[in-house]
Structure formats: structure tokens, C-alpha cells
Design a protein around this motif. Structure first.
Motif, PDB file in Angstrom:
ATOM      1  N   ALA A   1       0.845  -1.199   0.000  1.00 50.63           N
ATOM      2  CA  ALA A   1       0.000   0.000   0.000  1.00 50.63           C
ATOM      3  C   ALA A   1       0.878   1.247   0.000  1.00 50.63           C
ATOM      4  N   ALA A   2       0.563   2.204  -0.861  1.00 45.30           N
ATOM      5  CA  ALA A   2       1.275   3.481  -0.861  1.00 45.30           C
ATOM      6  C   ALA A   2       0.740   4.399   0.227  1.00 45.30           C
ATOM      7  N   ASN A   3      -0.549   4.246   0.548  1.00 41.90           N
ATOM      8  CA  ASN A   3      -1.196   5.060   1.581  1.00 41.90           C
ATOM      9  C   ASN A   3      -2.089   4.178   2.439  1.00 41.90           C
TER      10      ASN A   3
ATOM     11  N   GLY B   1      10.008   1.576   6.213  1.00 44.35           N
ATOM     12  CA  GLY B   1      10.256   0.171   6.518  1.00 44.35           C
ATOM     13  C   GLY B   1      11.591  -0.260   5.937  1.00 44.35           C
ATOM     14  N   LEU B   2      12.360  -0.979   6.707  1.00 39.92           N
ATOM     15  CA  LEU B   2      13.645  -1.518   6.242  1.00 39.92           C
ATOM     16  C   LEU B   2      13.638  -3.025   6.450  1.00 39.92           C
TER      17      LEU B   2
ATOM     18  N   ARG C   1      19.154  -5.814   1.189  1.00 37.60           N
ATOM     19  CA  ARG C   1      18.248  -4.947   1.936  1.00 37.60           C
ATOM     20  C   ARG C   1      17.334  -4.186   0.973  1.00 37.60           C
ATOM     21  N   ILE C   2      16.139  -3.879   1.443  1.00 32.74           N
ATOM     22  CA  ILE C   2      15.177  -3.060   0.707  1.00 32.74           C
ATOM     23  C   ILE C   2      14.549  -2.074   1.690  1.00 32.74           C
ATOM     24  N   GLU C   3      14.436  -0.821   1.267  1.00 33.62           N
ATOM     25  CA  GLU C   3      13.711   0.187   2.047  1.00 33.62           C
ATOM     26  C   GLU C   3      12.417   0.536   1.322  1.00 33.62           C
ATOM     27  N   THR C   4      11.345   0.668   2.083  1.00 31.47           N
ATOM     28  CA  THR C   4      10.040   1.008   1.513  1.00 31.47           C
ATOM     29  C   THR C   4       9.374   2.036   2.411  1.00 31.47           C
TER      30      THR C   4
END
Length: 298
Positions: free
Chosen positions: A206-208, A277-278, A290-293
Motif C-alpha cells: 500500500a502506498a497510503n 520500513g527496512l 536490503r530493501i527500504e520502503t
């Protein structure tokens, strides 16, 4: 007595050099999910001795993260110049026809006994025909989900005089891809632990979210996970404050998987703003990926 030991080294096949059959950056927007099975017996191991293959696998599977990415249109390219000697199109996406594990595909003859085969192409997307000459990098079709496939990818098989060849062992790539022993495919936020089908479809992020969302959940999807790997998931709030950080131990070796952690709403509402979020994948002491969102709560 003098004894000499000879160690086999990869044969450089100067008469064939291959480019990736899609325009992508490995480890970023595409990933090698499976390699040629190097085990001649009933077991399975890739050319490094790792588990990124399955028994009898005869090609290299280069995937994208999810179905949503695939549906945006991923052109499949000729890995080298040659003449098309086989084409199949017309198999509907999402179907498996007995005896057609490749689904829709294209076979190219490169001369000198070399052939490549590209599989799992989208229905109706093939733009070449038998007898056509193709150039290196020429678009031939789109990635699809036809034939024997569990995830969105293109399968490239390489053969010489009918025998399976591993392009990694024989140094056939124009630019040798770095071997990635597993990693992260995607990460995202949701207001509940998502269904795995939604993660694989690419619709779980979800973006929002509303400030009164019942929970704030961070998830990450993985390829090539091994038993003993650890997935660390961390959520930080609008002011950088840590909301949640949890290490999740992975107890099985799997081709693909996902894990999620979250926190339930325990007040009238969440603080509005951007949440980060990491997701970090560890193997032993080493950070593998690793991915950050992020998500906006409003």
C-alpha cells in the motif's frame, strides 16, 4: 616419481557470447531464481554447489519480482544473433499443456552447433517466425506465464550439438553476471498480514493507509532463502522513532518465501505522516540484501 595434477577450467566458447535475454540489472530489478542442475544424479545443486536449482533443470531462470511487474511488459530479447528454427505461440497465459513445459517459446540456431531456447513467453506476443534472422538484443516477445512456471520469468536453455550447456560454467555471457546466493524481491506495507498470493501478484503493498488502520504491517519477499537465514524487519515513524524491529529466523531452504511483522493500533489513531520500513536479509554474520520502503498514513 613426479605426479602432475590437472584441474579442469571453464572452456571459453569464443564462437558464442550471450547477452541477458531481457534488459535489466541483476539483483536490482531482475534475479536469477534457478540455474542449470549440475548434479548428474537424483540430487540438485547449481554450479557453485548451492541450492538455486532443482533436479533435472536444464536452463537459467531469470525472474522479476511479481506478476504486476511482468504485466507492465518485459521484452524478451535475442541473446545472440542467429536464425529462428522454432516458434510456439498461442498457449494462453496461466495454462499448462501436457508435453509443453516451455509454454510459448522461441528456439534460435547460432551456428557451430549452438542453440538457445527462450520459454514462458506471453500469449500472442511473439514477433518473429521460423526462418527469420535475428540480431543480438532484438525484441522477440514479452515475458509471460505459459508452460511449467511458478513465478514470472524467462527460461533460457543453451545447447551445443543437442547437449545442455551451463552458460555460467562455460563463460558464455558477454558480461558475466555476479552469482547472487539469494536475496530480496520486494517489500511493502499493509494493514494486515497479506495473503502470499497477493505478494506474488504484486498487489500487497500500500502506498497510503488511513491513520485509523487496524494495524501497520511490514513484509518482505525472498528468493533463494536458506535454513538459518535471518530477516530483520524495522519500522520507523514520521520523526524517525523506531516503532518496531524484529528478527525472523528462516527455518527452511526455499526457492521463494515471504515473512511479515506488524503492530496493532492501540490508540485512537496512528500519528499521520511517512513511515519507513527496512527489510534486511542476513546469512550468518553477512548482510545479503536490503530493501527500504515507505507508506503515508493520512
Amino acid at each position: 616419481m613426479l605426479v602432475l595434477f590437472c584441474f579442469a577450467t571453464p572452456t571459453l566458447a569464443q564462437d558464442l557470447q550471450l547477452r541477458l535475454p531481457l534488459d535489466c540489472t541483476l539483483g536490482d530489478d531482475c534475479f536469477v531464481q534457478q540455474y542449470v542442475d549440475a548434479d548428474p544424479g537424483p540430487g540438485a545443486r547449481d554450479f557453485t554447489g548451492g541450492p538455486l536449482t532443482y533436479d533435472g533443470h536444464k536452463g537459467t531462470d531469470i525472474r522479476v519480482a511479481d506478476d504486476e511487474t511482468m504485466k507492465a511488459g518485459i521484452p524478451i530479447l535475442a541473446p545472440a544473433a542467429g536464425r529462428v528454427i522454432g516458434v510456439r505461440d498461442g498457449t494462453p497465459d496461466g495454462t499448462r499443456v501436457a508435453g509443453q513445459d516451455c509454454g510459448n517459446g522461441v528456439v534460435i540456431d547460432h551456428g557451430g552447433g549452438w542453440q538457445t531456447q527462450l520459454c514462458h513467453l506471453a500469449n500472442g506476443s511473439v514477433t518473429t517466425a521460423r526462418g527469420n534472422t535475428v540480431t543480438e538484443g532484438q525484441p522477440l516477445a514479452l515475458m509471460g506465464r505459459t508452460g511449467q512456471t511458478e513465478f514470472p520469468h524467462v527460461h533460457i536453455a543453451v545447447r551445443r550439438d543437442g547437449a545442455v550447456v551451463d552458460p555460467f560454467v562455460e563463460a558464455l555471457w558477454l558480461e558475466a553476471p555476479i552469482y547472487e546466493a539469494g536475496g530480496l524481491l520486494a517489500a511493502g506495507f499493509s494493514d494486515a498480514i497479506p495473503e502470499y498470493d497477493a505478494v506474488k501478484a504484486g498487489t500487497a503493498d500500500a502506498a497510503n493507509l488511513p491513520v485509523d488502520a487496524p494495524a501497520l504491517v511490514l513484509w518482505g519477499s525472498i528468493y533463494g532463502s536458506q535454513a538459518g537465514d535471518v530477516l530483520r524487519l524495522t519500522i520507523r515513524g514520521p520523526r524517525g522513532k523506531e516503532i518496531l524491529s524484529q528478527d525472523v529466523a528462516l527455518d527452511r531452504t526455499q526457492a521463494q518465501a515471504f515473512r511479515a511483522v506488524g503492530r496493532r493500533l492501540n490508540a485512537t489513531s496512528w500519528q499521520g505522516g511517512r513511515y519507513i520500513g527496512l527489510v534486511v536479509l542476513f546469512r550468518g554474520e553477512a548482510e545479503l540484501d536490503r530493501i527500504e520502503t515507505q507508506v503515508m498514513l493520512d
